[in-house]
Design a protein around this motif. Structure first.
Motif, short mmCIF file in Angstrom:
data_model
loop_
_atom_site.label_atom_id
_atom_site.label_comp_id
_atom_site.label_asym_id
_atom_site.label_seq_id
_atom_site.Cartn_x
_atom_site.Cartn_y
_atom_site.Cartn_z
N ALA A 16 0.83 -1.20 0.00
CA ALA A 16 0.00 0.00 0.00
C ALA A 16 0.87 1.25 0.00
O ALA A 16 0.59 2.23 -0.71
CB ALA A 16 -0.94 -0.01 1.20
N LEU A 17 1.93 1.25 0.80
CA LEU A 17 2.83 2.40 0.86
C LEU A 17 3.58 2.59 -0.46
O LEU A 17 3.77 3.72 -0.93
CB LEU A 17 3.82 2.25 2.02
CG LEU A 17 3.23 2.45 3.41
CD1 LEU A 17 4.27 2.11 4.49
CD2 LEU A 17 2.74 3.87 3.59
N VAL A 18 3.99 1.50 -1.08
CA VAL A 18 4.69 1.58 -2.37
C VAL A 18 3.75 2.16 -3.42
O VAL A 18 4.14 3.02 -4.22
CB VAL A 18 5.23 0.18 -2.79
CG1 VAL A 18 5.67 0.17 -4.24
CG2 VAL A 18 6.38 -0.23 -1.88
N ALA A 19 2.48 1.73 -3.41
CA ALA A 19 1.51 2.26 -4.36
C ALA A 19 1.27 3.75 -4.12
O ALA A 19 1.19 4.54 -5.06
CB ALA A 19 0.20 1.48 -4.26
N ARG A 20 1.17 4.13 -2.84
CA ARG A 20 0.96 5.54 -2.51
C ARG A 20 2.18 6.37 -2.94
O ARG A 20 2.03 7.47 -3.48
CB ARG A 20 0.73 5.68 -1.00
CG ARG A 20 0.43 7.07 -0.59
CD ARG A 20 0.00 7.13 0.87
NE ARG A 20 -0.16 8.52 1.26
CZ ARG A 20 0.15 9.01 2.43
NH1 ARG A 20 0.61 8.21 3.37
NH2 ARG A 20 -0.01 10.29 2.70
N LYS A 21 3.37 5.82 -2.71
CA LYS A 21 4.59 6.51 -3.11
C LYS A 21 4.62 6.72 -4.63
O LYS A 21 4.96 7.80 -5.12
CB LYS A 21 5.82 5.71 -2.67
CG LYS A 21 7.14 6.33 -3.09
CD LYS A 21 8.32 5.45 -2.68
CE LYS A 21 9.62 6.04 -3.19
NZ LYS A 21 10.75 5.15 -2.95
N ALA A 22 4.24 5.69 -5.38
CA ALA A 22 4.22 5.79 -6.84
C ALA A 22 3.22 6.85 -7.30
O ALA A 22 3.51 7.64 -8.20
CB ALA A 22 3.88 4.44 -7.46
N ALA A 23 2.06 6.91 -6.64
CA ALA A 23 1.05 7.91 -7.00
C ALA A 23 1.57 9.32 -6.70
O ALA A 23 1.39 10.24 -7.50
CB ALA A 23 -0.25 7.65 -6.25
N LEU A 24 2.22 9.50 -5.56
CA LEU A 24 2.78 10.80 -5.20
C LEU A 24 3.90 11.21 -6.15
O LEU A 24 4.00 12.37 -6.54
CB LEU A 24 3.27 10.79 -3.75
CG LEU A 24 2.18 10.76 -2.68
CD1 LEU A 24 2.80 10.55 -1.29
CD2 LEU A 24 1.34 12.02 -2.71
N LEU A 45 4.09 14.49 -8.47
CA LEU A 45 5.25 15.38 -8.42
C LEU A 45 5.85 15.57 -9.80
O LEU A 45 6.18 16.69 -10.20
CB LEU A 45 6.30 14.83 -7.44
CG LEU A 45 7.55 15.66 -7.24
CD1 LEU A 45 7.20 17.04 -6.69
CD2 LEU A 45 8.51 14.95 -6.29
N ASN A 46 5.97 14.49 -10.56
CA ASN A 46 6.51 14.59 -11.92
C ASN A 46 5.60 15.44 -12.81
O ASN A 46 6.09 16.22 -13.63
CB ASN A 46 6.70 13.20 -12.52
CG ASN A 46 7.89 12.48 -11.92
OD1 ASN A 46 8.80 13.10 -11.37
ND2 ASN A 46 7.87 11.16 -11.98
N SER A 71 6.74 18.88 -14.60
CA SER A 71 6.55 19.05 -16.03
C SER A 71 5.80 20.34 -16.31
O SER A 71 6.16 21.10 -17.22
CB SER A 71 5.78 17.85 -16.59
OG SER A 71 5.56 18.00 -17.97
N ARG A 72 4.76 20.61 -15.53
CA ARG A 72 3.99 21.84 -15.71
C ARG A 72 4.85 23.06 -15.41
O ARG A 72 4.79 24.07 -16.11
CB ARG A 72 2.76 21.83 -14.81
CG ARG A 72 1.78 22.91 -15.19
CD ARG A 72 0.46 22.88 -14.45
NE ARG A 72 0.05 21.57 -14.00
CZ ARG A 72 -0.65 21.34 -12.89
NH1 ARG A 72 -1.01 22.34 -12.13
NH2 ARG A 72 -1.00 20.13 -12.56
N GLU A 73 5.67 22.97 -14.36
CA GLU A 73 6.59 24.07 -14.03
C GLU A 73 7.53 24.36 -15.19
O GLU A 73 7.76 25.51 -15.56
CB GLU A 73 7.45 23.72 -12.81
CG GLU A 73 6.89 24.11 -11.50
CD GLU A 73 7.84 23.75 -10.35
OE1 GLU A 73 7.71 24.38 -9.31
OE2 GLU A 73 8.69 22.86 -10.51
N GLY A 74 8.11 23.29 -15.76
CA GLY A 74 9.02 23.45 -16.89
C GLY A 74 8.34 24.08 -18.09
O GLY A 74 8.89 24.96 -18.75
N ALA A 75 7.11 23.64 -18.36
CA ALA A 75 6.37 24.19 -19.49
C ALA A 75 6.07 25.67 -19.26
O ALA A 75 6.19 26.48 -20.19
CB ALA A 75 5.06 23.41 -19.70
N GLU A 76 5.69 26.03 -18.03
CA GLU A 76 5.42 27.43 -17.73
C GLU A 76 6.69 28.27 -17.83
O GLU A 76 6.65 29.41 -18.32
CB GLU A 76 4.79 27.57 -16.35
CG GLU A 76 3.34 27.08 -16.32
CD GLU A 76 2.72 27.13 -14.92
OE1 GLU A 76 3.34 27.69 -13.99
OE2 GLU A 76 1.59 26.61 -14.79
N ALA A 77 7.82 27.72 -17.40
CA ALA A 77 9.09 28.46 -17.49
C ALA A 77 9.48 28.68 -18.95
O ALA A 77 9.92 29.78 -19.32
CB ALA A 77 10.20 27.70 -16.75
#
Length: 119
Positions: free
Chosen positions: A14-22, A26-27, A31-37
């Motif tokens: 469950a923790l591994v799945a939650r980590k993957a979702a987080l 984050l990615n 990506s959105r930050e890079g596109a805005e920059a």
């Protein structure tokens, strides 16, 4: 009979799945930050270009205009980019139809030694 808790393996999964979702969230944010920059940088370049072109189109700005022409001609450009700039260079030169050929740029500008991004 008592309530049976999750096993260590289930809790870990469950923790591994939650980590993957987080990490995916984050990615996506990165990506959105890079596109805005990149979008902001492009806007800044367009604005600076518009300001510079407005300035060098003033007939009294021959030295700056000629320096810009020399920088464009010395820049490492793809053929299609050089072709796209050819009408602009012709327009700028026409503003100085009677002007003498400008002096060369100072060392480091346009001689390939200046630091710039490869186009």
């Amino acid at each position: 009979m008592g309530k049976v808790g999750k096993t260590l393996a289930e809790r870990k999964a469950a923790l591994v799945a939650r980590k993957a979702a987080l990490e995916a969230k984050l990615n996506a944010l990165k990506s959105r930050e890079g596109a805005e920059a990149r979008k902001m940088e492009t806007r800044q370049k367009v604005l600076i270009g518009a300001i510079l072109l407005s300035y060098v189109r003033d007939k009294q700005q021959a030295p700056t205009r000629n320096a810009l022409i020399r920088m464009i001609e010395a820049a490492k450009l793809h053929d299609r980019d050089r072709a796209a700039l050819a009408p602009l260079i012709a327009e700028l030169r026409s503003l100085d139809a009677n002007a003498p050929t400008p002096a060369p740029l100072p060392r480091g500008l346009g001689d390939g030694n200046a630091s710039r991004e490869e186009v």
